[in-house]
Design a protein around this motif. Structure first.
Motif, PDB file in Angstrom:
ATOM      1  N   VAL A  70       0.846  -1.188   0.000  1.00 11.75           N
ATOM      2  CA  VAL A  70       0.000   0.000   0.000  1.00 11.75           C
ATOM      3  C   VAL A  70       0.881   1.238   0.000  1.00 11.75           C
ATOM      4  N   ASN A  71       0.389   2.278  -0.655  1.00 10.04           N
ATOM      5  CA  ASN A  71       1.108   3.547  -0.783  1.00 10.04           C
ATOM      6  C   ASN A  71       0.277   4.658  -0.173  1.00 10.04           C
ATOM      7  N   ALA A  72       0.952   5.674   0.325  1.00 10.99           N
ATOM      8  CA  ALA A  72       0.256   6.875   0.791  1.00 10.99           C
ATOM      9  C   ALA A  72       1.130   8.086   0.475  1.00 10.99           C
ATOM     10  N   PRO A  73       0.536   9.102  -0.128  1.00  6.50           N
ATOM     11  CA  PRO A  73       1.287  10.335  -0.364  1.00  6.50           C
ATOM     12  C   PRO A  73       1.404  11.119   0.941  1.00  6.50           C
ATOM     13  N   ILE A  74       2.193  12.180   0.925  1.00  9.35           N
ATOM     14  CA  ILE A  74       2.207  13.036   2.100  1.00  9.35           C
ATOM     15  C   ILE A  74       0.805  13.608   2.273  1.00  9.35           C
ATOM     16  N   ALA A  75       0.430  13.875   3.502  1.00 15.62           N
ATOM     17  CA  ALA A  75      -0.917  14.371   3.801  1.00 15.62           C
ATOM     18  C   ALA A  75      -0.917  15.894   3.865  1.00 15.62           C
ATOM     19  N   ALA A  76      -2.029  16.459   3.461  1.00 20.70           N
ATOM     20  CA  ALA A  76      -2.212  17.903   3.574  1.00 20.70           C
ATOM     21  C   ALA A  76      -2.560  18.237   5.017  1.00 20.70           C
ATOM     22  N   ALA A  77      -2.126  19.406   5.445  1.00 17.92           N
ATOM     23  CA  ALA A  77      -2.440  19.895   6.789  1.00 17.92           C
ATOM     24  C   ALA A  77      -2.376  21.411   6.752  1.00 17.92           C
ATOM     25  N   PRO A  78      -3.127  22.054   7.630  1.00 16.47           N
ATOM     26  CA  PRO A  78      -3.073  23.514   7.647  1.00 16.47           C
ATOM     27  C   PRO A  78      -1.695  24.020   8.096  1.00 16.47           C
ATOM     28  N   THR A 109      -7.194  -2.116   5.549  1.00 15.57           N
ATOM     29  CA  THR A 109      -6.847  -1.699   6.914  1.00 15.57           C
ATOM     30  C   THR A 109      -5.399  -1.228   7.002  1.00 15.57           C
ATOM     31  N   TRP A 110      -4.497  -1.805   6.192  1.00 14.38           N
ATOM     32  CA  TRP A 110      -3.124  -1.291   6.151  1.00 14.38           C
ATOM     33  C   TRP A 110      -3.096   0.090   5.517  1.00 14.38           C
ATOM     34  N   GLU A 111      -3.914   0.284   4.487  1.00 13.35           N
ATOM     35  CA  GLU A 111      -3.973   1.594   3.842  1.00 13.35           C
ATOM     36  C   GLU A 111      -4.471   2.649   4.826  1.00 13.35           C
ATOM     37  N   GLU A 112      -5.482   2.307   5.594  1.00 11.20           N
ATOM     38  CA  GLU A 112      -6.004   3.228   6.607  1.00 11.20           C
ATOM     39  C   GLU A 112      -4.929   3.553   7.651  1.00 11.20           C
ATOM     40  N   ALA A 113      -4.192   2.551   8.088  1.00 10.20           N
ATOM     41  CA  ALA A 113      -3.126   2.764   9.072  1.00 10.20           C
ATOM     42  C   ALA A 113      -2.050   3.683   8.502  1.00 10.20           C
ATOM     43  N   LEU A 114      -1.665   3.473   7.246  1.00 12.86           N
ATOM     44  CA  LEU A 114      -0.629   4.294   6.638  1.00 12.86           C
ATOM     45  C   LEU A 114      -1.115   5.717   6.401  1.00 12.86           C
ATOM     46  N   GLU A 115      -2.357   5.886   5.994  1.00 12.10           N
ATOM     47  CA  GLU A 115      -2.901   7.233   5.806  1.00 12.10           C
ATOM     48  C   GLU A 115      -2.943   7.996   7.133  1.00 12.10           C
ATOM     49  N   ALA A 117      -0.943   7.472   9.644  1.00 11.05           N
ATOM     50  CA  ALA A 117       0.463   7.757   9.945  1.00 11.05           C
ATOM     51  C   ALA A 117       0.944   8.995   9.188  1.00 11.05           C
ATOM     52  N   MET A 118       0.540   9.112   7.939  1.00  6.47           N
ATOM     53  CA  MET A 118       0.952  10.270   7.146  1.00  6.47           C
ATOM     54  C   MET A 118       0.294  11.554   7.652  1.00  6.47           C
ATOM     55  N   ALA A 119      -0.936  11.456   8.156  1.00  2.64           N
ATOM     56  CA  ALA A 119      -1.595  12.629   8.749  1.00  2.64           C
ATOM     57  C   ALA A 119      -0.855  13.076  10.014  1.00  2.64           C
ATOM     58  N   ILE A 120      -0.402  12.125  10.802  1.00  3.17           N
ATOM     59  CA  ILE A 120       0.359  12.462  12.008  1.00  3.17           C
ATOM     60  C   ILE A 120       1.699  13.083  11.631  1.00  3.17           C
ATOM     61  N   ALA A 121       2.348  12.560  10.604  1.00  7.30           N
ATOM     62  CA  ALA A 121       3.605  13.158  10.139  1.00  7.30           C
ATOM     63  C   ALA A 121       3.367  14.581   9.648  1.00  7.30           C
ATOM     64  N   ALA A 122       2.259  14.801   8.935  1.00  9.28           N
ATOM     65  CA  ALA A 122       1.949  16.151   8.440  1.00  9.28           C
ATOM     66  C   ALA A 122       1.755  17.127   9.595  1.00  9.28           C
ATOM     67  N   ALA A 123       1.115  16.675  10.663  1.00 12.34           N
ATOM     68  CA  ALA A 123       0.948  17.534  11.841  1.00 12.34           C
ATOM     69  C   ALA A 123       2.292  17.765  12.525  1.00 12.34           C
TER      70      ALA A 123
END
Length: 142
Positions: A70-78, A109-115, A117-123
């Motif tokens: 599974v892949n996830a791009p960097i997440a957007a954040a304010p 479920t792995w995709e959800e976990a990785l997404e 994780a990327m939201a937490i990294a963005a924050a």
């Protein structure tokens, strides 16, 4: 700090092949293996690592477990990016938490976990220092 690259790689591989989760980044692939991150990720998975998390900075992250990738791009954040230190560690910590809490077992479920994780990294990158931040509760600015 890396006195003997070959010995370090031997030690790393002896542990990685028996590990539930291994996290590697672009610098690991380049410095330790003179290789591409995707090649290292696949190699570690084939060598026995149950889950391999490969972080690639602005290119996002890839998680491989068995035949599931599974892949996830960097997440957007304010707000703007202030400090990227700790982003990969935040991804790693979040995936560990998901494994303990949710025990992902299939691609969705792995995709959800990785997404997540990327939201937490963005924050996390919205603040100075390498402390993990949750997207719903970002740390106050000092």
């Amino acid at each position: 700090m890396l006195r003997d690259r070959a010995e370090f790689v031997r030690g790393f591989e002896s542990l990685a092949g028996r590990s539930r989760l291994v996290k590697v980044g672009e610098e690991d692939a380049s410095l330790l293996y003179a290789s591409e991150l995707d090649i290292l990720r696949t190699q570690l998975s084939e060598d026995g690592a149950e889950v391999v998390l490969a972080t690639a900075g602005a290119a996002g992250a890839v998680l491989q477990t068995g035949g599931t990738v599974v892949n996830a791009p960097i997440a957007a954040a304010p707000g703007g990016v202030v400090d990227t230190m700790g982003a990969g560690d935040a991804v790693f910590a979040s995936v560990v938490a998901s494994m303990v809490r949710d025990a992902p077992a299939d691609a969705p479920t792995w995709e959800e976990a990785l997404e997540q994780a990327m939201a937490i990294a963005a924050a996390t990158v919205r603040f100075h220092g390498a402390l993990r931040a949750c997207p719903a509760r970002p740390r106050p600015r000092r």
